[in-house]
Design a protein around this motif. Sequence first.
Motif, short mmCIF file in Angstrom:
data_model
loop_
_atom_site.label_atom_id
_atom_site.label_comp_id
_atom_site.label_asym_id
_atom_site.label_seq_id
_atom_site.Cartn_x
_atom_site.Cartn_y
_atom_site.Cartn_z
N GLY A 317 0.84 -1.19 0.00
CA GLY A 317 0.00 0.00 0.00
C GLY A 317 0.87 1.24 0.00
O GLY A 317 2.08 1.17 0.24
N SER A 321 -0.97 4.15 4.38
CA SER A 321 -2.13 3.27 4.20
C SER A 321 -2.43 2.43 5.44
O SER A 321 -3.52 1.87 5.57
CB SER A 321 -1.91 2.34 3.00
OG SER A 321 -0.79 1.49 3.24
N LYS A 323 -0.06 -0.03 6.68
CA LYS A 323 0.60 -1.34 6.67
C LYS A 323 1.63 -1.49 7.79
O LYS A 323 1.73 -2.56 8.42
CB LYS A 323 1.22 -1.64 5.30
CG LYS A 323 2.21 -0.63 4.77
CD LYS A 323 2.60 -0.96 3.34
CE LYS A 323 3.73 -0.08 2.83
NZ LYS A 323 3.34 1.36 2.77
N HIS A 486 7.07 -1.63 -0.80
CA HIS A 486 6.52 -0.83 -1.90
C HIS A 486 6.96 -1.40 -3.24
O HIS A 486 6.58 -0.89 -4.29
CB HIS A 486 6.97 0.64 -1.78
CG HIS A 486 8.45 0.82 -1.87
ND1 HIS A 486 9.22 1.18 -0.78
CD2 HIS A 486 9.31 0.68 -2.89
CE1 HIS A 486 10.49 1.26 -1.15
NE2 HIS A 486 10.56 0.96 -2.43
N MET A 501 -3.62 -2.58 1.24
CA MET A 501 -4.20 -1.68 2.23
C MET A 501 -4.39 -0.30 1.63
O MET A 501 -3.56 0.18 0.85
CB MET A 501 -3.32 -1.59 3.48
CG MET A 501 -3.31 -2.86 4.31
SD MET A 501 -2.69 -2.59 5.99
CE MET A 501 -4.04 -1.67 6.74
N ARG A 502 -5.48 0.32 2.04
CA ARG A 502 -5.78 1.67 1.60
C ARG A 502 -6.64 2.33 2.68
O ARG A 502 -7.67 1.78 3.07
CB ARG A 502 -6.53 1.64 0.26
CG ARG A 502 -6.49 2.92 -0.54
CD ARG A 502 -7.28 2.75 -1.83
NE ARG A 502 -6.66 1.83 -2.78
CZ ARG A 502 -7.32 1.16 -3.72
NH1 ARG A 502 -8.64 1.28 -3.82
NH2 ARG A 502 -6.70 0.36 -4.55
N GLY A 503 -6.17 3.45 3.23
CA GLY A 503 -6.94 4.16 4.25
C GLY A 503 -7.20 3.36 5.50
O GLY A 503 -8.27 3.49 6.13
N GLU A 523 -1.08 4.24 -7.26
CA GLU A 523 -0.40 3.10 -6.64
C GLU A 523 0.53 2.41 -7.64
O GLU A 523 1.64 2.00 -7.28
CB GLU A 523 -1.43 2.12 -6.09
CG GLU A 523 -2.11 2.63 -4.82
CD GLU A 523 -3.34 1.81 -4.44
OE1 GLU A 523 -3.74 1.86 -3.28
OE2 GLU A 523 -3.91 1.11 -5.33
#
Length: 529
Positions: A317, A321, A323, A486, A501-503, A523
């Motif tokens: 993410g 995000s 993580k 990443h 994962m996001r937000g 992303e």
Amino acid sequence: MSFIELKNITKTFNGVAVLKNLNVEIEEGNVLGILGRSGCGKSVLINMLRGTKEYKPDSGQMIFNIAICNKCSHVEPPSKVGETCKCGGELKAKTVDFWHSDRKDFAEIRKRIAIMLQRNFALYERETVIENVLRAMEEGEYEDNLYKALDLLDMVQMSHRITHVARDLSGGEKQRVVLARQMAKEPMLFLADEPTGTLDPQTAEYLHQTLINGVKNKGITMVITSHWPEVMNKLADQVIWLDNGEIIEKGPSTEVVKHFLETVPLPKKVDEVEYGGPVIDVKDAKKHYYSIERGVIKAVDGVDLNINKNEIFGIVGLSGSGKTTLSRMLIGLTEPSSGEIKVKLGDEWIDMTKPGPLGRGRVIPYIGLLHQEYSLYPYRSVLENLTDSISLELPAEFAKMKAIHTLNAVGFDNEYSNTILNKEPNELSGGERHRVAIAQVLIKEPNIIILDEPTGTMDPITRVQVTDSILKAREELEQSFIIISHDMDFVIDVCDRTALMRGGKILKIGDPKDIVKELTPEEEEKMLN
């Protein structure tokens, strides 16, 4: 006439040759790339060009053809011969044998060389960004210097951080301030040693473009090392490929990079893996913070997750995000606001939300963690870093055998492992230190291993070796891995399943190749090479 000529340069450390009879010419205004795997001698050569005392060559010559003022001894590159110095003197041609010159010539040349080192930000941590840049400038009118500093910070895309204190910046932001500081010195030679090795792809791309605009396009001579071949193609005019201290090939960047990449092995294919049952079970885990400025921050917001024994599980993410917060919750370093987090030890499930020796304290000794900003004990040998320094007390001969076995697992062969056991970390390259840090985690044989950005400073060959070592460790030691990265290409090579994962939420869990299809354009830009 070349600007810099290296003639038969040789350098040894503790009887081991790290540079062997190098012959290189660097033209003024050109960018020379130095390519090669970790430990090949790239950083040694960069520090030798910088004039760092410990890197004086054992034999050979480093010739600088310069223009030097006959009045104040100010130094410029050779194209300035015949021009008038700022002091009013005349710039005259001079050939200087850098390491065998008088102290004044050595010092004047050294003043005109700027350097960026990997993982070494060299900032005044308690001062603001603008103050850091102003400190690097020669004495002059404050207002003139202030405008120059603002222009430099705009060039490195840090105008929005000028009043921030340096210690509060991210690694990528610090590296951009370092670049502005080095450019403030108006160098005639710019040295960059893996300047983006630890940065995410998008931040690295910002920095590469800044080097093009601020150094290459301004005609400043540059020497850059990188484990990213694409950086060589973008920045370098000529490339030398170093291997074991020798030049394997030199020539145009596209040709040398192509031949180098042909030597990079593909990761080993994984046969069908048999997983054990779940070893981590997470239900509705949340971590909320309160900020006066931003209100409630939902770093992790209702995560359900299970990870199996023998599984290599990825968490990906964008920055922010959630993580890293999630990974810290999994191993008991961060208390959840609510929810359940359990880890299996033997036949028992341990509640990681409960502190003390009967709670998460029972599990923590069986979890290994490699932080993105890892560190080794600087004044202890590699062997000591792998044993005594981490309270792994073993009989001397067995300690050595276990250390070599673990170093093999992260890509060092037997012979080279033996040669580095008694070295201190500062005698190793950045990529070698990174692999030793991974070995430091593996040697305690934990049940669960969390690796936070494990490929940051690695050349392509070492990256494949680490991929293989993770797969090998899983096979031989039945370990479970959690990879936070990443680098989506690395995740595809090594992970069985991946969570996006996001937000603060997990959007999807599945095969890494399927997760790629779920990425937003932003992303993709930041996570795919």
